[in-house]
Scaffold this motif. Sequence first.
Motif, PDB file in Angstrom:
ATOM      1  N   THR A 187       1.138  -1.030   0.014  1.00 26.45           N
ATOM      2  CA  THR A 187       0.709  -0.006  -0.041  1.00 26.45           C
ATOM      3  C   THR A 187       0.467   1.669  -0.285  1.00 26.45           C
ATOM      4  O   THR A 187       2.036   1.157   0.173  1.00 26.45           O
ATOM      5  N   THR A 188       0.082   2.273  -0.428  1.00 25.33           N
ATOM      6  CA  THR A 188       1.144   4.166  -0.407  1.00 25.33           C
ATOM      7  C   THR A 188       1.323   4.167   0.614  1.00 25.33           C
ATOM      8  O   THR A 188       2.871   4.199   1.381  1.00 25.33           O
ATOM      9  N   ALA A 189       0.647   3.770   2.557  1.00 26.03           N
ATOM     10  CA  ALA A 189       1.588   3.781   3.543  1.00 26.03           C
ATOM     11  C   ALA A 189       2.451   3.216   3.730  1.00 26.03           C
ATOM     12  O   ALA A 189       3.037   3.486   4.488  1.00 26.03           O
ATOM     13  N   ARG A 212      10.956  -7.015  -4.514  1.00 23.36           N
ATOM     14  CA  ARG A 212      10.619  -5.906  -5.918  1.00 23.36           C
ATOM     15  C   ARG A 212       9.202  -5.412  -5.968  1.00 23.36           C
ATOM     16  O   ARG A 212       7.521  -6.140  -6.418  1.00 23.36           O
ATOM     17  N   PRO A 213       9.401  -4.869  -4.649  1.00 24.04           N
ATOM     18  CA  PRO A 213       7.642  -4.036  -4.637  1.00 24.04           C
ATOM     19  C   PRO A 213       7.602  -3.205  -5.538  1.00 24.04           C
ATOM     20  O   PRO A 213       7.551  -2.753  -6.712  1.00 24.04           O
ATOM     21  N   VAL A 214       5.907  -3.259  -5.530  1.00 19.35           N
ATOM     22  CA  VAL A 214       5.100  -1.851  -6.568  1.00 19.35           C
ATOM     23  C   VAL A 214       3.652  -1.552  -5.945  1.00 19.35           C
ATOM     24  O   VAL A 214       2.957  -2.679  -5.293  1.00 19.35           O
ATOM     25  N   ASN A 236       4.650  10.543 -14.644  1.00 21.86           N
ATOM     26  CA  ASN A 236       4.925   9.146 -15.409  1.00 21.86           C
ATOM     27  C   ASN A 236       6.903   8.629 -15.140  1.00 21.86           C
ATOM     28  O   ASN A 236       7.005   8.608 -16.163  1.00 21.86           O
ATOM     29  N   ALA A 237       6.723   8.413 -13.574  1.00 23.65           N
ATOM     30  CA  ALA A 237       8.229   7.991 -13.866  1.00 23.65           C
ATOM     31  C   ALA A 237       8.212   6.914 -12.286  1.00 23.65           C
ATOM     32  O   ALA A 237       6.786   7.132 -11.885  1.00 23.65           O
ATOM     33  N   LEU A 238       9.159   6.579 -12.522  1.00 15.62           N
ATOM     34  CA  LEU A 238       8.857   5.606 -11.102  1.00 15.62           C
ATOM     35  C   LEU A 238       8.659   5.966  -9.696  1.00 15.62           C
ATOM     36  O   LEU A 238       9.845   7.393  -9.976  1.00 15.62           O
ATOM     37  N   ALA A 239       8.859   5.837  -8.847  1.00 14.58           N
ATOM     38  CA  ALA A 239       8.650   6.407  -7.034  1.00 14.58           C
ATOM     39  C   ALA A 239      10.178   6.498  -7.199  1.00 14.58           C
ATOM     40  O   ALA A 239      10.806   4.640  -7.048  1.00 14.58           O
ATOM     41  N   ARG A 240      10.802   6.641  -6.439  1.00 16.73           N
ATOM     42  CA  ARG A 240      11.637   6.867  -5.473  1.00 16.73           C
ATOM     43  C   ARG A 240      12.216   7.884  -3.986  1.00 16.73           C
ATOM     44  O   ARG A 240      11.834   8.909  -4.296  1.00 16.73           O
ATOM     45  N   GLU A 281       4.079  -5.053 -19.395  1.00 12.89           N
ATOM     46  CA  GLU A 281       5.658  -5.707 -18.712  1.00 12.89           C
ATOM     47  C   GLU A 281       7.558  -4.889 -18.271  1.00 12.89           C
ATOM     48  O   GLU A 281       7.692  -5.058 -17.270  1.00 12.89           O
ATOM     49  N   GLN A 282       7.119  -3.914 -19.802  1.00  7.93           N
ATOM     50  CA  GLN A 282       8.182  -3.473 -19.548  1.00  7.93           C
ATOM     51  C   GLN A 282       8.496  -2.214 -18.625  1.00  7.93           C
ATOM     52  O   GLN A 282       9.565  -1.760 -17.543  1.00  7.93           O
ATOM     53  N   LEU A 283       7.012  -1.529 -18.426  1.00  4.90           N
ATOM     54  CA  LEU A 283       6.853  -0.844 -17.289  1.00  4.90           C
ATOM     55  C   LEU A 283       7.136  -1.874 -15.658  1.00  4.90           C
ATOM     56  O   LEU A 283       8.036  -1.218 -15.542  1.00  4.90           O
ATOM     57  N   LEU A 284       6.467  -2.780 -15.165  1.00  6.33           N
ATOM     58  CA  LEU A 284       6.908  -3.242 -14.309  1.00  6.33           C
ATOM     59  C   LEU A 284       8.492  -3.650 -14.286  1.00  6.33           C
ATOM     60  O   LEU A 284       8.925  -3.677 -12.677  1.00  6.33           O
ATOM     61  N   HIS A 285       9.511  -4.496 -15.072  1.00  6.37           N
ATOM     62  CA  HIS A 285      10.460  -3.885 -14.712  1.00  6.37           C
ATOM     63  C   HIS A 285      11.535  -3.314 -15.039  1.00  6.37           C
ATOM     64  O   HIS A 285      11.843  -2.480 -14.630  1.00  6.37           O
ATOM     65  N   GLY A 286      10.708  -2.027 -15.061  1.00  4.59           N
ATOM     66  CA  GLY A 286      11.409  -0.388 -15.288  1.00  4.59           C
ATOM     67  C   GLY A 286      12.356   0.097 -16.147  1.00  4.59           C
ATOM     68  O   GLY A 286      12.732   0.570 -16.358  1.00  4.59           O
ATOM     69  N   ARG A 287      11.610  -0.655 -16.872  1.00  2.00           N
ATOM     70  CA  ARG A 287      11.941  -0.236 -18.387  1.00  2.00           C
ATOM     71  C   ARG A 287      11.486   0.860 -19.436  1.00  2.00           C
ATOM     72  O   ARG A 287      10.098   0.268 -19.018  1.00  2.00           O
TER      73      ARG A 287
END
Length: 257
Positions: free
Chosen positions: A39-41, A56-58, A190-194, A217-223
Amino acid sequence: MYHSVATAPNDATRALSVAPEAFAEQMALIGDLGLTPVTTADLAGRWRSGAPLPARPVLITFDDGYEGVHRHALPVLAKHGFPATLFVSTGWIRGGYDTGGGLDTMLDWRQVRELAAAGVEIGGHSHTHPQLDQLDDDALRTELTRCTEIVTDELGARPVSFAYPYGYSSRRVRQAVRADGYAQALAVGNALARRRQGPYALERVTVRRATGAEEFEQLLHGRAVTRAFARDRALTKGYALVRRARQVRRKAIRSRV
């Protein structure tokens, strides 16, 4: 970042909707790849405390509060045992606070409570879904406090996570969100959370009807995130200049009154 999950969305929500079959396939892929939804929290809390994240959190999030989140997404999430976060615009949820602004069939409060009982974190998304950075201080405060109060009254627990409508914020908006008691907030970007983005500007990637299985699938791999959203980012930068110009103009008008 999801919005509507619907078989036959209307024109207003079609581009940002996802077909139920596509959503089911996407969640299955998350499981197949061994990712761990949080979750976000939980995400922000672990980053804040320094506690380790699971493997591998999502983050699976839904904005606005469309009825298909309950009808179509919840059974799939339950099947996989996945947590998620739903950010509700309280004035769009069917019931006593409904302002009539919802873009398609929206959840009602019974369904929101059932989502919460099933392990979906319920966060705030303002009351009427405006561009928060375009509001004056009083209107901004009202949008936040009204949302917080309604969610708290309906669920018996204060929301701790927030998502900016349209993804728009500013330093003033982020400070107001923090002052209203939210511990973390999500943008779009539209970028990965850091972690370096800070707890009040965490970014997400948009999943839409045109998102195919390979791209997902590419998004899940961060590509390929930059390439996939190049046009979105260009439009966002251009519109940011327009919004800032509008803010400057309004301040100048107020100062002359």
